[in-house]
Design a protein around this motif. Structure first.
Motif, PDB file in Angstrom:
ATOM      1  N   UNK A  15       1.268  -1.134   0.018  1.00 15.66           N
ATOM      2  CA  UNK A  15      -0.029   0.196  -0.063  1.00 15.66           C
ATOM      3  C   UNK A  15       1.045   1.267  -0.024  1.00 15.66           C
ATOM      4  N   UNK A  16       1.886   1.330   0.498  1.00 18.79           N
ATOM      5  CA  UNK A  16       3.191   2.349   0.579  1.00 18.79           C
ATOM      6  C   UNK A  16       3.729   2.762  -0.489  1.00 18.79           C
ATOM      7  N   UNK A  17       3.815   1.421  -1.428  1.00 17.78           N
ATOM      8  CA  UNK A  17       4.548   2.165  -2.685  1.00 17.78           C
ATOM      9  C   UNK A  17       3.672   1.924  -4.043  1.00 17.78           C
ATOM     10  N   UNK A  18       2.663   1.815  -3.821  1.00 21.44           N
ATOM     11  CA  UNK A  18       1.019   2.115  -5.100  1.00 21.44           C
ATOM     12  C   UNK A  18       0.512   2.862  -5.276  1.00 21.44           C
ATOM     13  N   UNK A  19      -0.782   2.990  -6.145  1.00 24.09           N
ATOM     14  CA  UNK A  19      -1.045   4.373  -6.060  1.00 24.09           C
ATOM     15  C   UNK A  19      -2.151   4.170  -7.214  1.00 24.09           C
ATOM     16  N   UNK A  20      -3.337   4.239  -7.133  1.00 32.52           N
ATOM     17  CA  UNK A  20      -4.943   4.448  -7.923  1.00 32.52           C
ATOM     18  C   UNK A  20      -5.110   5.464  -7.305  1.00 32.52           C
ATOM     19  N   UNK A  21      -5.870   5.892  -9.044  1.00 36.21           N
ATOM     20  CA  UNK A  21      -6.229   7.572  -9.086  1.00 36.21           C
ATOM     21  C   UNK A  21      -7.504   7.080 -10.440  1.00 36.21           C
ATOM     22  N   UNK A  22      -8.175   8.006  -9.698  1.00 37.64           N
ATOM     23  CA  UNK A  22      -9.275   8.187 -11.143  1.00 37.64           C
ATOM     24  C   UNK A  22      -9.914   9.471 -11.823  1.00 37.64           C
ATOM     25  N   UNK A  23      -8.389  10.210 -12.491  1.00 40.32           N
ATOM     26  CA  UNK A  23      -8.548  11.286 -12.667  1.00 40.32           C
ATOM     27  C   UNK A  23      -9.814  11.424 -14.224  1.00 40.32           C
ATOM     28  N   UNK A  24     -10.266  12.933 -13.740  1.00 43.59           N
ATOM     29  CA  UNK A  24     -11.829  12.881 -14.341  1.00 43.59           C
ATOM     30  C   UNK A  24     -11.508  14.901 -14.166  1.00 43.59           C
ATOM     31  N   UNK A  25     -10.997  15.141 -15.290  1.00 47.25           N
ATOM     32  CA  UNK A  25     -10.668  16.919 -15.266  1.00 47.25           C
ATOM     33  C   UNK A  25     -10.402  17.151 -16.979  1.00 47.25           C
ATOM     34  N   UNK A  26     -10.242  18.432 -17.278  1.00 49.69           N
ATOM     35  CA  UNK A  26     -11.039  18.992 -18.097  1.00 49.69           C
ATOM     36  C   UNK A  26     -11.894  18.123 -19.332  1.00 49.69           C
ATOM     37  N   UNK A  27     -11.406  18.332 -20.240  1.00 50.47           N
ATOM     38  CA  UNK A  27     -12.862  17.283 -21.336  1.00 50.47           C
ATOM     39  C   UNK A  27     -12.864  16.381 -21.943  1.00 50.47           C
ATOM     40  N   UNK A  28     -11.454  15.747 -21.663  1.00 52.52           N
ATOM     41  CA  UNK A  28     -11.371  14.614 -22.143  1.00 52.52           C
ATOM     42  C   UNK A  28     -12.360  13.278 -21.596  1.00 52.52           C
ATOM     43  N   UNK A  29     -11.900  12.083 -22.777  1.00 51.43           N
ATOM     44  CA  UNK A  29     -12.511  11.269 -20.840  1.00 51.43           C
ATOM     45  C   UNK A  29     -11.690  11.161 -20.185  1.00 51.43           C
ATOM     46  N   UNK A  30     -12.922  10.631 -18.909  1.00 49.41           N
ATOM     47  CA  UNK A  30     -11.626  10.476 -17.624  1.00 49.41           C
ATOM     48  C   UNK A  30     -10.624   9.341 -17.800  1.00 49.41           C
ATOM     49  N   UNK A  31     -10.148   8.724 -17.024  1.00 49.70           N
ATOM     50  CA  UNK A  31      -9.198   7.843 -16.585  1.00 49.70           C
ATOM     51  C   UNK A  31      -8.815   6.931 -15.381  1.00 49.70           C
ATOM     52  N   UNK A  32      -8.264   5.634 -15.592  1.00 47.73           N
ATOM     53  CA  UNK A  32      -7.782   5.331 -14.488  1.00 47.73           C
ATOM     54  C   UNK A  32      -6.128   5.600 -14.194  1.00 47.73           C
TER      55      UNK A  32
END
Length: 346
Positions: free
Chosen positions: A172-189
């Motif tokens: 958990x301390x060296x891996x990361x997960x994010x949901x990116x939903x910003x701007x006008x392009x398609x969102x992504x993981x």
């Protein structure tokens, strides 16, 4: 796994968007710039896009309800827009959401990348347009079994995460997960693994119902960040029986039962968004002691469910994933679609 089997399993195309044309429909207020990729050559193909125009209007900062008569599809060729016959099929419970279908006139070569301007508007002022070529058209593509595969919906209990997708981060301390939903392009993981060896940053949804002796296609858009040095950017679909149990055959349990696509990377180089789609299913046969393809690329008898998983694994790797899909496909592979920008008329 042999090189020949890997070549048969993986189909790839990278995004190199054409420069957007000038605003071709002066009376329309909004357009989406879209990339479309076919991994097989097609003649006059019908393209199907599961779209939420309310979401696109929101990305453009628009006010008002979607005008269902407004969609127009323009193919970009040599800097010019060429109109394609189209028809919008709205969902019964949501007039802004549904399937936009159009005829891509002419030959779409294998691994080609098309660029489109999809014009649309709010309100109810646009004239309806019926194309004769689309009079009998209707969507035929099977439903996307990946819940929130478009990644446009937020989790109700945690709005910083995409609905239906669960991160698996180890350690958990060296891996990361994010949901990116910003701007006008398609969102992504976006998944980051900085460990190596047996580490994993993944996002998944389990218990997706499937049927035995059926053919399925998995697809998504992928990219690797410039921080990537080794490891893998990967899409994997793990098949199983009821309650996630292994499938048992006459000679014992089958193992390594999956569909999988891996994005090739170059150390310290960012890749473009790349479309992957595949139908090959691999499994370990306890009788032959070998890994190999299932008959006719169909699920094994006894198959009940699948775990859908995208990941950045086993190295220093950053992987991003957009428009994740898993659907029944009796033949061929889907055409990949991704919004690169939503624009408001200047």
């Amino acid at each position: 796994m042999t090189r020949a089997w890997m070549a048969a399993l993986l189909l790839v195309s990278a995004v190199a968007m054409a420069a957007p044309a000038k605003w071709g429909n002066a009376d329309w207020s909004y357009r989406a710039q879209l990339s479309a990729c076919s991994l097989e050559q097609r003649e006059n193909p019908m393209v199907e896009w599961e779209v939420d125009f309310a979401d696109l209007l929101s990305r453009a900062g628009a006010q008002g309800a979607f005008d269902p008569s407004s969609p127009r599809v323009m193919l970009l060729q040599d800097g010019q827009e060429k109109e394609m016959p189209c028809r919008f099929f709205a969902d019964t419970d949501n007039p802004a959401k549904g399937t936009l279908c159009w005829l891509r006139m002419g030959t779409m070569p294998a691994n080609a990348l098309d660029s489109y301007s999809i014009y649309f508007d709010a309100g109810a002022a646009k004239p309806a347009k019926a194309y004769p070529e689309m009079a009998r058209a209707k969507p035929v593509q099977a439903k996307n079994l990946a819940v929130n595969g478009s990644l446009t919906l937020a989790d109700k209990t945690d709005p910083t995460r995409a609905a239906a997708w669960v991160f698996s981060l180890s350690p958990a301390d060296k891996t990361k997960g994010e949901w990116i939903k910003e701007g006008t392009a398609d969102p992504y993981l976006k998944l980051t693994d900085t460990v190596g060896e047996s580490s994993m940053a993944a996002a998944a949804q389990s218990g997706v119902a499937v049927e035995p002796v059926k053919r399925y296609a998995a697809s998504c858009w992928m990219k690797a960040g410039k921080e990537t040095k080794d490891g893998a950017v990967i899409l994997t679909n793990w098949f199983s029986g009821p309650e996630g149990k292994a499938i048992t055959g006459p000679d014992g349990d089958y193992g390594n039962y999956k569909m999988q696509g891996i994005l090739a990377t170059t150390p310290n180089t960012e890749t473009p968004w790349t479309y992957k789609a595949f139908t090959g299913i691999n499994f370990y046969d306890p009788k032959t002691k070998l890994n190999g393809p299932t008959p006719d690329q169909k699920t094994l008898p006894g198959t009940m469910q699948v775990r859908l998983e995208v990941g950045a694994i086993y190295g220093t790797v950053v992987g991003s994933f957009s428009d994740i899909a898993f659907r029944e496909m009796p033949a061929g592979t889907p055409i990949g679609l991704r919004v690169t920008e939503v624009q408001k008329k200047p």
